[in-house]
Each structure stands twice: as structure tokens, then as C-alpha cells.
Design a protein around this motif. Structure first.
Motif, PDB file in Angstrom:
ATOM      1  N   TYR A  49      34.305  36.812  40.991  1.00  0.00           N
ATOM      2  CA  TYR A  49      35.552  36.117  41.325  1.00  0.00           C
ATOM      3  C   TYR A  49      36.766  36.962  40.954  1.00  0.00           C
ATOM      4  CZ  TYR A  49      32.500  31.990  41.397  1.00  0.00           C
ATOM      5  OH  TYR A  49      31.499  31.101  41.670  1.00  0.00           O
ATOM      6  N   TRP A  50      37.796  36.876  41.802  1.00  0.00           N
ATOM      7  CA  TRP A  50      39.138  37.349  41.472  1.00  0.00           C
ATOM      8  C   TRP A  50      40.053  36.129  41.462  1.00  0.00           C
ATOM      9  CZ3 TRP A  50      39.976  41.763  45.626  1.00  0.00           C
ATOM     10  CH2 TRP A  50      39.119  42.839  45.341  1.00  0.00           C
ATOM     11  N   VAL A  51      40.901  36.038  40.430  1.00  0.00           N
ATOM     12  CA  VAL A  51      41.884  34.955  40.352  1.00  0.00           C
ATOM     13  C   VAL A  51      43.241  35.584  40.096  1.00  0.00           C
ATOM     14  CG1 VAL A  51      42.585  32.840  39.162  1.00  0.00           C
ATOM     15  CG2 VAL A  51      40.142  33.400  39.380  1.00  0.00           C
ATOM     16  N   THR A  52      44.149  35.457  41.051  1.00  0.00           N
ATOM     17  CA  THR A  52      45.477  36.060  40.886  1.00  0.00           C
ATOM     18  C   THR A  52      46.540  35.184  41.533  1.00  0.00           C
ATOM     19  OG1 THR A  52      46.809  38.058  41.244  1.00  0.00           O
ATOM     20  CG2 THR A  52      45.277  37.455  42.983  1.00  0.00           C
ATOM     21  N   ASN A  53      47.801  35.405  41.118  1.00  0.00           N
ATOM     22  CA  ASN A  53      48.903  34.625  41.691  1.00  0.00           C
ATOM     23  C   ASN A  53      49.847  35.472  42.543  1.00  0.00           C
ATOM     24  OD1 ASN A  53      50.236  36.146  39.769  1.00  0.00           O
ATOM     25  ND2 ASN A  53      51.287  34.425  38.808  1.00  0.00           N
ATOM     26  N   SER A  54      49.484  36.744  42.740  1.00  0.00           N
ATOM     27  CA  SER A  54      50.284  37.618  43.608  1.00  0.00           C
ATOM     28  C   SER A  54      49.332  38.511  44.391  1.00  0.00           C
ATOM     29  CB  SER A  54      51.266  38.451  42.780  1.00  0.00           C
ATOM     30  OG  SER A  54      50.586  39.186  41.788  1.00  0.00           O
ATOM     31  N   ARG A  55      49.876  39.364  45.222  1.00  0.00           N
ATOM     32  CA  ARG A  55      49.017  40.139  46.116  1.00  0.00           C
ATOM     33  C   ARG A  55      48.322  41.300  45.395  1.00  0.00           C
ATOM     34  NH1 ARG A  55      52.275  42.136  50.963  1.00  0.00           N
ATOM     35  NH2 ARG A  55      54.031  42.199  49.537  1.00  0.00           N
ATOM     36  N   MET A  56      47.159  41.659  45.891  1.00  0.00           N
ATOM     37  CA  MET A  56      46.431  42.832  45.414  1.00  0.00           C
ATOM     38  C   MET A  56      46.765  44.025  46.309  1.00  0.00           C
ATOM     39  SD  MET A  56      44.526  41.939  42.803  1.00  0.00           S
ATOM     40  CE  MET A  56      43.348  43.292  42.745  1.00  0.00           C
ATOM     41  N   PRO A  57      46.663  45.249  45.786  1.00  0.00           N
ATOM     42  CA  PRO A  57      46.898  46.423  46.648  1.00  0.00           C
ATOM     43  C   PRO A  57      45.941  46.418  47.842  1.00  0.00           C
ATOM     44  CG  PRO A  57      46.782  47.066  44.339  1.00  0.00           C
ATOM     45  CD  PRO A  57      46.357  45.635  44.398  1.00  0.00           C
ATOM     46  N   LEU A  58      46.456  46.663  49.014  1.00  0.00           N
ATOM     47  CA  LEU A  58      45.622  46.613  50.218  1.00  0.00           C
ATOM     48  C   LEU A  58      44.555  47.699  50.248  1.00  0.00           C
ATOM     49  CD1 LEU A  58      48.054  45.688  53.120  1.00  0.00           C
ATOM     50  CD2 LEU A  58      46.069  44.409  52.350  1.00  0.00           C
ATOM     51  N   TRP A  59      44.775  48.781  49.505  1.00  0.00           N
ATOM     52  CA  TRP A  59      43.785  49.862  49.527  1.00  0.00           C
ATOM     53  C   TRP A  59      42.596  49.558  48.603  1.00  0.00           C
ATOM     54  CZ3 TRP A  59      43.747  52.204  44.665  1.00  0.00           C
ATOM     55  CH2 TRP A  59      44.914  52.062  43.900  1.00  0.00           C
ATOM     56  N   ILE A  60      42.611  48.380  47.949  1.00  0.00           N
ATOM     57  CA  ILE A  60      41.446  47.935  47.190  1.00  0.00           C
ATOM     58  C   ILE A  60      40.628  47.006  48.087  1.00  0.00           C
ATOM     59  CG2 ILE A  60      40.659  46.626  45.183  1.00  0.00           C
ATOM     60  CD1 ILE A  60      41.982  49.240  44.431  1.00  0.00           C
ATOM     61  N   PRO A  61      39.467  47.421  48.557  1.00  0.00           N
ATOM     62  CA  PRO A  61      38.672  46.576  49.455  1.00  0.00           C
ATOM     63  C   PRO A  61      37.987  45.444  48.693  1.00  0.00           C
ATOM     64  CG  PRO A  61      37.489  48.609  48.987  1.00  0.00           C
ATOM     65  CD  PRO A  61      38.812  48.728  48.294  1.00  0.00           C
ATOM     66  N   LYS A  62      38.053  44.222  49.215  1.00  0.00           N
ATOM     67  CA  LYS A  62      37.383  43.097  48.563  1.00  0.00           C
ATOM     68  C   LYS A  62      35.897  43.123  48.913  1.00  0.00           C
ATOM     69  CE  LYS A  62      37.349  38.659  49.894  1.00  0.00           C
ATOM     70  NZ  LYS A  62      36.068  37.994  49.610  1.00  0.00           N
ATOM     71  N   PRO A  63      35.016  43.165  47.904  1.00  0.00           N
ATOM     72  CA  PRO A  63      33.580  43.136  48.187  1.00  0.00           C
ATOM     73  C   PRO A  63      33.162  41.803  48.813  1.00  0.00           C
ATOM     74  CG  PRO A  63      34.034  43.891  45.938  1.00  0.00           C
ATOM     75  CD  PRO A  63      35.310  43.341  46.479  1.00  0.00           C
TER      76      PRO A  63
END
Length: 415
Positions: free
Chosen positions: A122-136
Motif C-alpha cells: 500500500y501507498w498512502v499519501t495526500n499529494s502527488r507522487m513523482p510520475l517517473w516512479i511507476p506504481k507496481p
């Protein structure tokens, strides 16, 4: 004779200097791109390893804070879901906060971070992640977001004035990011409608209210407020005013670092209100200013780096804001709100635009000068400020918030 040629010489030197600066920028961008592509490749390879379904990675405001909805979810899971391994993704410049609170953290973009993020369940965040990090594929991405929208968001923005991007690129990046979200939290039905359209999001929206606001509805809130005031060394007998403005898209130093010029006349406020009030200044997390409040010692306090604004809500008798979404949360306390909107025409017309008419729907008066702020506070009756407009606002924007938001979110996502 040669003096007339000097301007041409200077012009040539300026061109060389500008060309040199451009080459440096391009070189940095090239290096950054290579680093990002390498990281992306490593991330993808690590993501092929067996997933750790019980590993949860939390992040708040780009790793700068231990706060907001991710914090509320983390604290609930730490007690009620002991079988999960919980870690915070943090910006390396903000480690002290996590060390002091003994919160398990991993520095963003470190090797350990890469392995944990790529294998996390799981990822839990309240803002955006860098787009160059691919979500598994094995990772469930819970996007908690961080406010009820007054200002136009993402696809609803007509023009983007932020540094390092343009309108088309900004909207494209936001669209690509929202494709990764598996769950999105909404604080009210009004937000759900906007989130669907502005984020072009068609997956599950959890209409639970914001977990961070459970504390504002806790039966322990008065006791907690006294503890927080003592921690901040505030005079216990004085009323507390919280000033929490937002940032301006077109006032910046560079991407991610915004300017803010405090327009309050603190000297006059101290003279008129200092016997009975103190004021806490809480700048937006994107604002890079360091406030110099030494001349107002004992009256004005810089709480911009305080760990979580929800604590400041609890101890505040009055909120002053502008176009920040903080007033939607603060309304859960049924305390007065004042809108200091000295640049409303520019902000509404040129920068962002609003989803609704602030003058008609705000749960408090709009003012444009410090004198008006002082006059309002002097005539304020903290016990009888509630009115029909405030009730209507509360019913419309706070109707999901019952103190059970965190439990509902965790029950929906972490089954």
C-alpha cells in the motif's frame, strides 16, 4: 570612436552569458533525466520481487510533514492493525520531526526507499507522487487528498501560472497521476462531484469525511487543547487567533518554493489586541518564507513548521484565512472564521477561479484591511457567533464528518 561600439560589446557578452546559463540548465535537466530513468528501471526491476502485502508506505505533503489524513490513518493502524509494517516516506531535510516523535521513516529516493516502495502492498499519501516512479501492479494506492476545493483544480483550471510547467503539461501530468489511484477520499458530496470531473477519476471514492478531522470531534479535544497550548508555551489566559493563508501561483522563487508577503499590520494588531489575544501564523507548506516575528515577541508566533495544523485548530478561538481550504475543516469546531481577501479580484479573476461565490457562501465576513480585522475581533462574541448561514455551510460541507472517518477508511481499504 570606440565608445559607440561598447553597447554592442556588452550585448555580445550578455548573449554569451545567457547562452552559458541555458547550457547549464540543459545539462542539469539531462543529468536529472538520466537519474530518473535509471531509478525508474531499478524500481521496475525491484517491483518484480515478491510483494510485501503487509507493508504500508505513508507520505504527507511530499515528505515534509507528519500530518494530515495519512497521519490519522497511520495512528489508527498502529493501534488497530498491528500485523502491518508501517513506514513514512520523508524528505531528508525533515528528519528531525520524525526522530523526535520516534516515527519509523525512510528517506525519499534512497535505496531502501526504492525497495520498500516497489514491494509495498500500500501507498498512502495526500499529494502527488513523482510520475517517473511507476506504481507496481501489486500496490494499492490510497490517495487521501488534503482539502475541500474552493479553488479550481487540475482539469478545471483555465490557466496554470506555476513555475516549471504550462497549462497543457500540468493537466496531462495530473491526469496520468490520477490513473494510479485505487481509492480517493472525499470529505463531502460537493467534493466528490468536483474530484470526479477535475481529476477525471472513475475508480472508488470513499465518502467518509477526512480522517484528520476526527480529532476535532473527539470528546477529549478540550484536554488536548490545553496540552498543546502548554507545549507551545502560549499564555493560557489569552484567546488565540490562527492566521492560515494559502499560496499564490504566480509568486515564486522556483518550482515548489513560493513567496508570501504577510499583509497583516502586526504592529497595529499587537497594540489593539495584545492584552487579550495572541496570533499564530501558519504558512502553506509550499511557501518558502522565513518569518521574522522578533518585534512581536509574546504576541505573534510562527507555527509554520509545527508538525500538524489540526493541533492549531484545536487551540484557536478564531481562524483568519483567505482562499485556503482550512476553513472547511475548522468549521467542524463551530468557531468564528474571518476571510482576509485583500487580493480577491486578482486571485479569483486571474489566478485560480472559485467553484462557488465566496461572498455569498462563506461562513464568516470578508474583509480587506487590518483595521477591519481588528474591528471585527473587538466586537466578536465568541459564545454567540453561530448563525443560520454557518449552520447551512456546516450541513453542506461537514455532513460526512462524525469522528469515525479513519475507521471507515481503514475498513474499506485494508481488508
Amino acid at each position: 570612436m570606440f565608445q559607440c561600439l561598447l553597447p554592442f560589446k556588452w550585448h555580445g557578452e550578455n548573449q554569451k552569458r545567457e547562452k552559458g546559463e541555458k547550457m547549464k540548465i540543459l545539462s542539469k535537466l539531462k543529468k536529472l533525466t538520466i537519474i530518473q530513468e535509471t531509478y525508474k528501471l531499478l524500481f521496475t526491476l525491484v517491483g518484480l520481487l515478491p510483494a510485501d502485502r503487509k507493508l504500508v508506505m505513508f507520505e504527507s505533503y511530499l515528505g515534509k510533514q507528519y500530518s494530515c489524513n495519512p497521519r490519522a490513518i497511520y495512528e489508527y493502524m498502529r493501534v488497530n492493525k498491528p500485523e502491518y509494517k508501517l513506514y513514512w516516506s520523508i524528505d531528508s531535510r525533515y528528519t528531525e520531526t520524525f526522530k523526535e516523535l520516534d516515527i519509523p521513516y525512510i528517506k525519499r529516493f534512497s535505496i531502501k526507499w526504492l525497495f520498500c516502495m516497489a514491494r509495498a502492498g500500500y501507498w498512502v499519501t495526500n499529494s502527488r507522487m513523482p510520475l517517473w516512479i511507476p506504481k507496481p501492479k501489486h500496490t494499492v494506492y490510497l490517495q487521501t487528498w488534503h482539502g475541500t476545493p474552493l479553488k479550481r483544480l487540475a482539469q478545471d483550471m483555465k490557466e496554470v501560472h506555476m513555475p516549471g510547467t504550462n497549462t497543457e503539461a500540468y493537466k496531462e501530468e495530473f491526469y496520468r497521476e490520477s490513473r494510479n489511484w485505487d481509492f480517493l477520499i472525499s470529505p463531502n458530496a460537493y467534493s466528490t462531484e468536483i474530484f470526479r470531473r477535475a481529476f477525471q477519476y472513475d475508480k472508488q471514492i470513499l465518502e467518509t469525511g477526512y480522517p484528520r478531522n476526527d480529532m476535532l470531534l473527539s470528546p477529549e479535544k478540550e484536554r488536548l487543547a490545553q496540552e498543546i497550548k502548554r507545549k507551545l508555551k502560549l499564555p493560557m489566559h489569552k484567546k488565540v487567533v490562527l492566521y492560515a493563508p494559502t499560496w499564490r501561483d504566480n509568486q515564486y522563487y522556483e518550482k515548489g518554493r513560493y513567496k508570501f508577503d504577510v499583509q497583516l499590520d502586526l504592529k497595529e494588531m499587537q497594540r489593539e489586541l495584545g492584552e487579550d489575544y495572541v496570533i499564530l501564523l501558519r504558512m502553506h507548506y509550499l511557501v518558502a518564507e522565513n518569518l521574522d516575528l522578533k518585534p512581536f515577541h509574546g504576541f505573534a508566533y510562527d507555527c509554520s513548521n509545527y508538525v500538524d495544523i489540526r493541533d492549531l485548530y484545536l487551540i484557536s478561538d478564531l481562524l483568519i484565512t483567505d482562499y485556503s481550504s482550512v476553513f472547511f475543516d475548522f468549521a467542524n469546531l463551530w468557531r468564528p472564521i474571518l476571510f482576509y481577501v485583500y487580493d480577491i479580484e486578482i486571485y479569483r479573476g486571474e489566478l485560480r477561479g472559485f467553484y462557488f461565490d465566496l461572498e455569498k457562501n462563506a461562513p464568516g465576513p470578508l474583509v480587506t484591511t487590518t483595521v477591519e480585522i481588528i474591528d471585527y475581533i473587538k466586537t466578536l462574541d465568541l459564545d454567540t457567533h453561530n448563525n443560520q448561514d454557518y449552520q447551512k455551510f456546516h450541513d453542506h460541507f461537514c455532513h460526512f464528518e462524525t469522528g469515525e472517518s479513519t475507521r471507515k477508511v481503514v475498513g474499506s481499504v485494508f481488508n
